[in-house]
Design a protein around this motif. Structure first.
Motif, PDB file in Angstrom:
ATOM      1  N   TYR A  72       0.809  -1.211   0.000  1.00 39.88           N
ATOM      2  CA  TYR A  72       0.000   0.000   0.000  1.00 39.88           C
ATOM      3  C   TYR A  72       0.845   1.265   0.000  1.00 39.88           C
ATOM      4  O   TYR A  72       0.383   2.320  -0.441  1.00 39.88           O
ATOM      5  CB  TYR A  72      -1.024  -0.017   1.137  1.00 39.88           C
ATOM      6  CG  TYR A  72      -2.246  -0.800   0.739  1.00 39.88           C
ATOM      7  CD1 TYR A  72      -3.190  -0.242  -0.122  1.00 39.88           C
ATOM      8  CD2 TYR A  72      -2.449  -2.103   1.176  1.00 39.88           C
ATOM      9  CE1 TYR A  72      -4.303  -0.953  -0.528  1.00 39.88           C
ATOM     10  CE2 TYR A  72      -3.559  -2.821   0.772  1.00 39.88           C
ATOM     11  CZ  TYR A  72      -4.488  -2.241  -0.074  1.00 39.88           C
ATOM     12  OH  TYR A  72      -5.580  -2.947  -0.495  1.00 39.88           O
ATOM     13  N   GLU A  73       2.069   1.186   0.457  1.00 41.08           N
ATOM     14  CA  GLU A  73       2.966   2.342   0.342  1.00 41.08           C
ATOM     15  C   GLU A  73       3.252   2.629  -1.133  1.00 41.08           C
ATOM     16  O   GLU A  73       3.239   3.778  -1.569  1.00 41.08           O
ATOM     17  CB  GLU A  73       4.275   2.085   1.086  1.00 41.08           C
ATOM     18  CG  GLU A  73       4.124   2.002   2.589  1.00 41.08           C
ATOM     19  CD  GLU A  73       5.416   1.595   3.279  1.00 41.08           C
ATOM     20  OE1 GLU A  73       6.505   1.931   2.775  1.00 41.08           O
ATOM     21  OE2 GLU A  73       5.315   0.933   4.326  1.00 41.08           O
ATOM     22  N   ILE A  74       3.492   1.575  -1.889  1.00 44.27           N
ATOM     23  CA  ILE A  74       3.785   1.723  -3.324  1.00 44.27           C
ATOM     24  C   ILE A  74       2.563   2.248  -4.060  1.00 44.27           C
ATOM     25  O   ILE A  74       2.645   3.223  -4.819  1.00 44.27           O
ATOM     26  CB  ILE A  74       4.260   0.385  -3.917  1.00 44.27           C
ATOM     27  CG1 ILE A  74       5.616   0.020  -3.314  1.00 44.27           C
ATOM     28  CG2 ILE A  74       4.346   0.459  -5.432  1.00 44.27           C
ATOM     29  CD1 ILE A  74       6.039  -1.397  -3.549  1.00 44.27           C
ATOM     30  N   SER A  75       1.415   1.629  -3.840  1.00 36.72           N
ATOM     31  CA  SER A  75       0.215   2.088  -4.540  1.00 36.72           C
ATOM     32  C   SER A  75      -0.206   3.476  -4.064  1.00 36.72           C
ATOM     33  O   SER A  75      -0.751   4.263  -4.846  1.00 36.72           O
ATOM     34  CB  SER A  75      -0.929   1.083  -4.394  1.00 36.72           C
ATOM     35  OG  SER A  75      -1.269   0.888  -3.042  1.00 36.72           O
ATOM     36  N   GLY A  76       0.081   3.805  -2.814  1.00 29.85           N
ATOM     37  CA  GLY A  76      -0.235   5.139  -2.302  1.00 29.85           C
ATOM     38  C   GLY A  76       0.524   6.231  -3.030  1.00 29.85           C
ATOM     39  O   GLY A  76      -0.002   7.334  -3.241  1.00 29.85           O
ATOM     40  N   GLU A  77       1.752   5.934  -3.423  1.00 29.85           N
ATOM     41  CA  GLU A  77       2.526   6.909  -4.205  1.00 29.85           C
ATOM     42  C   GLU A  77       1.831   7.192  -5.536  1.00 29.85           C
ATOM     43  O   GLU A  77       1.781   8.344  -5.987  1.00 29.85           O
ATOM     44  CB  GLU A  77       3.939   6.385  -4.448  1.00 29.85           C
ATOM     45  CG  GLU A  77       4.779   6.305  -3.198  1.00 29.85           C
ATOM     46  CD  GLU A  77       6.110   5.580  -3.411  1.00 29.85           C
ATOM     47  OE1 GLU A  77       6.466   5.290  -4.572  1.00 29.85           O
ATOM     48  OE2 GLU A  77       6.785   5.320  -2.406  1.00 29.85           O
ATOM     49  N   ASN A  78       1.270   6.165  -6.157  1.00 27.08           N
ATOM     50  CA  ASN A  78       0.541   6.356  -7.414  1.00 27.08           C
ATOM     51  C   ASN A  78      -0.712   7.199  -7.214  1.00 27.08           C
ATOM     52  O   ASN A  78      -1.050   8.039  -8.050  1.00 27.08           O
ATOM     53  CB  ASN A  78       0.176   5.005  -8.032  1.00 27.08           C
ATOM     54  CG  ASN A  78       1.386   4.212  -8.463  1.00 27.08           C
ATOM     55  OD1 ASN A  78       2.490   4.739  -8.554  1.00 27.08           O
ATOM     56  ND2 ASN A  78       1.187   2.941  -8.720  1.00 27.08           N
ATOM     57  N   ILE A  79      -1.408   6.963  -6.119  1.00 24.37           N
ATOM     58  CA  ILE A  79      -2.613   7.744  -5.824  1.00 24.37           C
ATOM     59  C   ILE A  79      -2.253   9.204  -5.599  1.00 24.37           C
ATOM     60  O   ILE A  79      -2.896  10.110  -6.143  1.00 24.37           O
ATOM     61  CB  ILE A  79      -3.366   7.164  -4.604  1.00 24.37           C
ATOM     62  CG1 ILE A  79      -3.948   5.793  -4.955  1.00 24.37           C
ATOM     63  CG2 ILE A  79      -4.457   8.125  -4.127  1.00 24.37           C
ATOM     64  CD1 ILE A  79      -4.522   5.042  -3.778  1.00 24.37           C
ATOM     65  N   GLN A  80      -1.212   9.455  -4.824  1.00 22.75           N
ATOM     66  CA  GLN A  80      -0.804  10.834  -4.562  1.00 22.75           C
ATOM     67  C   GLN A  80      -0.379  11.541  -5.844  1.00 22.75           C
ATOM     68  O   GLN A  80      -0.698  12.715  -6.055  1.00 22.75           O
ATOM     69  CB  GLN A  80       0.308  10.868  -3.519  1.00 22.75           C
ATOM     70  CG  GLN A  80      -0.212  10.487  -2.150  1.00 22.75           C
ATOM     71  CD  GLN A  80       0.873  10.355  -1.112  1.00 22.75           C
ATOM     72  OE1 GLN A  80       2.013  10.033  -1.415  1.00 22.75           O
ATOM     73  NE2 GLN A  80       0.522  10.613   0.132  1.00 22.75           N
ATOM     74  N   GLN A  81       0.284  10.827  -6.722  1.00 22.39           N
ATOM     75  CA  GLN A  81       0.673  11.400  -8.006  1.00 22.39           C
ATOM     76  C   GLN A  81      -0.577  11.732  -8.832  1.00 22.39           C
ATOM     77  O   GLN A  81      -0.671  12.802  -9.430  1.00 22.39           O
ATOM     78  CB  GLN A  81       1.576  10.445  -8.777  1.00 22.39           C
ATOM     79  CG  GLN A  81       2.047  11.009 -10.096  1.00 22.39           C
ATOM     80  CD  GLN A  81       2.958  10.045 -10.845  1.00 22.39           C
ATOM     81  OE1 GLN A  81       3.198   8.920 -10.419  1.00 22.39           O
ATOM     82  NE2 GLN A  81       3.452  10.497 -11.972  1.00 22.39           N
ATOM     83  N   ALA A  82      -1.544  10.832  -8.861  1.00 20.40           N
ATOM     84  CA  ALA A  82      -2.784  11.075  -9.602  1.00 20.40           C
ATOM     85  C   ALA A  82      -3.532  12.276  -9.027  1.00 20.40           C
ATOM     86  O   ALA A  82      -4.036  13.117  -9.778  1.00 20.40           O
ATOM     87  CB  ALA A  82      -3.671   9.832  -9.579  1.00 20.40           C
ATOM     88  N   LEU A  83      -3.594  12.373  -7.711  1.00 23.70           N
ATOM     89  CA  LEU A  83      -4.274  13.505  -7.079  1.00 23.70           C
ATOM     90  C   LEU A  83      -3.580  14.823  -7.401  1.00 23.70           C
ATOM     91  O   LEU A  83      -4.241  15.847  -7.586  1.00 23.70           O
ATOM     92  CB  LEU A  83      -4.334  13.304  -5.558  1.00 23.70           C
ATOM     93  CG  LEU A  83      -5.323  12.273  -5.056  1.00 23.70           C
ATOM     94  CD1 LEU A  83      -5.109  11.989  -3.580  1.00 23.70           C
ATOM     95  CD2 LEU A  83      -6.750  12.726  -5.319  1.00 23.70           C
ATOM     96  N   GLY A  84      -2.252  14.790  -7.483  1.00 25.23           N
ATOM     97  CA  GLY A  84      -1.501  15.991  -7.808  1.00 25.23           C
ATOM     98  C   GLY A  84      -1.648  16.419  -9.258  1.00 25.23           C
ATOM     99  O   GLY A  84      -1.493  17.590  -9.593  1.00 25.23           O
ATOM    100  N   THR A  85      -1.966  15.478 -10.120  1.00 25.10           N
ATOM    101  CA  THR A  85      -2.044  15.741 -11.559  1.00 25.10           C
ATOM    102  C   THR A  85      -3.467  15.989 -12.036  1.00 25.10           C
ATOM    103  O   THR A  85      -3.688  16.762 -12.962  1.00 25.10           O
ATOM    104  CB  THR A  85      -1.454  14.540 -12.340  1.00 25.10           C
ATOM    105  OG1 THR A  85      -0.157  14.264 -11.840  1.00 25.10           O
ATOM    106  CG2 THR A  85      -1.368  14.834 -13.817  1.00 25.10           C
TER     107      THR A  85
END
Length: 184
Positions: free
Chosen positions: A49-62
């Protein structure tokens, strides 16, 4: 279905994405192979979930227009628990899981209940309900990152791809209905 490159839950997520597109609902489908990253970086399973959380944060930022997040899984329960018949076809049942230990808990619970209720109105028996859970490995399933986030178990390990795909077609219809409501 779990470790097969051609028949896995990621393909079910792709089918959901395609169904949403059919309703003109723009969406993102992350196909990151988290297990491969864990292996390459010699990380523990609980760090997924740390790895997938990075993807979510990137999506939210974009993408500031994101309104929902779904974490698609399949359950380990036996077929008798994860399967039902709708319109004379066997389909995988859905279970919505909400993490209880974060600030977005109440919003995510309301969202999961809305999905469950809408599905039960249209396709009685397709949902196994909403499960509230203290997260596995002290993770929030990344539901702390965004409201209207839910983990969805689409059937189980004994369900076929066809059964799971039929079910996400129902889910896409319910999501469309929810998004079509005023003030959504």
């Amino acid at each position: 279905m779990a470790f097969d490159d051609e028949l896995n839950i990621t393909k079910v997520g792709k089918h959901l994405s395609e169904q949403l597109e059919g309703y003109n609902i723009k969406n993102m489908h992350d196909t990151t192979d988290v297990m491969e990253i864990l292996e390459k970086q010699k990380l523990e399973f609980q760090q997924a979930y740390e790895i997938s959380g990075e993807n979510i944060q990137q999506a939210l930022g974009t993408h500031n227009s994101l309104r929902m997040f779904f974490d698609i899984h399949r359950d380990t329960k036996p077929r008798i628990v994860t399967t039902t018949t709708i319109n004379n076809q066997e389909v995988a049942k859905l279970l919505f899981t909400v993490s209880t230990n974060h600030d977005n808990y109440a919003e995510n619970l309301r969202f999961a209940m809305l999905l469950h209720e809408r599905l039960e109105e249209k396709f009685p028996g397709v949902s196994r309900g909403v499960e509230e859970r203290d997260s596995y490995f002290d993770s929030t399933y990344n539901q702390d990152l965004f409201g209207q986030s839910v983990l969805i178990e689409v059937g189980g390990i004994e369900n076929s791809m066809e059964e799971a795909n039929r079910t996400v077609e129902f889910l896409a219809e319910a999501i469309h209905d929810i998004l079509s409501e005023p003030n959504r």
